[in-house]
Design a protein around this motif. Structure first.
Motif, short mmCIF file in Angstrom:
data_model
loop_
_atom_site.label_atom_id
_atom_site.label_comp_id
_atom_site.label_asym_id
_atom_site.label_seq_id
_atom_site.Cartn_x
_atom_site.Cartn_y
_atom_site.Cartn_z
N THR A 5 1.03 -0.75 0.06
CA THR A 5 0.11 0.34 -0.01
C THR A 5 0.71 1.74 0.05
O THR A 5 0.85 2.24 -0.91
CB THR A 5 -0.92 0.27 1.17
N ALA A 70 -6.78 2.63 0.00
CA ALA A 70 -5.80 1.92 0.83
C ALA A 70 -7.42 1.98 1.62
O ALA A 70 -7.15 0.33 2.91
CB ALA A 70 -5.49 3.40 1.27
N ALA A 78 -4.71 1.11 7.10
CA ALA A 78 -4.12 1.62 6.12
C ALA A 78 -4.10 3.49 5.08
O ALA A 78 -3.07 3.41 4.87
CB ALA A 78 -4.26 0.49 5.13
N ALA A 82 -1.24 5.61 3.72
CA ALA A 82 -1.18 5.62 1.83
C ALA A 82 -1.16 7.29 2.23
O ALA A 82 -0.47 7.64 1.03
CB ALA A 82 -2.49 5.07 1.91
#
Length: 193
Positions: A5, A70, A78, A82
């Motif tokens: 990611t 993400a 995440a 990201a």
């Protein structure tokens, strides 16, 4: 997945939309115009408001897009990774030898996607400061430093560290602007640098 990611978000953030739009509009190499920066403020110095607006939207959009994708595909943990990776990509793009922009639009787009009330408030701070003083760099610095404070005030404490780190990098990348601000020599919006 978090490493993947971060890598993909960084590559997205590295896309230099200012240079792309300047070339598509026939404005030349943005790095040889005005301040040499790849952001919307320098695109505006070419005299093309459409190219500057597209640069602003795309630079903000790549941060927001990275966060949203993400969050959907990987999860909420995440999203911040990201956003930070896209922001770092803009500041240090692999496609330009790690010499990129100052990160303000990507910071604001990322913040909107992470917590839209905080992001919109930071954008409001930028607009108010720019309207009052007519200095883009000052507006950027005030908006950046206000981001973590706004996050804390609005109950998004989990964003304070992330936004503080991004704000610190924005300040570091504005060192020359800060020196000109102190000296009273920073150009105003619409003025040649």
């Amino acid at each position: 997945m978090l490493i993947v990611t971060a890598l993909l978000a960084y590559l997205l953030g590295s896309v230099p939309f200012g240079i792309v739009w300047a070339r598509l509009f026939g404005l030349g190499d943005l790095r040889k115009i005005g301040s040499g920066n790849i952001g919307a403020t320098n695109v505006m110095r070419t005299g093309s408001k459409p190219a500057a607006a597209l640069t602003l939207v795309c630079d903000a959009g790549k941060g927001a897009f990275a966060v949203i994708v993400a969050r959907i595909l990987v999860g909420p943990e995440a999203a911040q990774i990201a956003g930070v990776a896209a922001f770092l990509g803009h500041c240090y793009p692999i496609y330009l030898g790690f010499r990129g922009g100052k990160g303000v639009a990507t910071f604001l787009g990322t913040t909107i996607a992470l917590a839209w009330p905080v992001g919109l408030a930071a954008c409001g701070v930028w607009l108010a400061t720019a309207a009052l003083f007519r200095i883009s760099s000052l507006a950027a610095l005030v908006a950046a430093v206000s981001g973590p404070a706004i996050a804390g005030f609005m109950g998004y404490g989990y964003l304070i560290a992330t936004l503080s780190g991004m704000a610190l990098l924005i300040f570091l990348r504005h060192r020359e602007n800060i020196a000109r601000l102190v000296a009273g020599k920073e150009p105003k919006i619409g003025q040649k640098s």
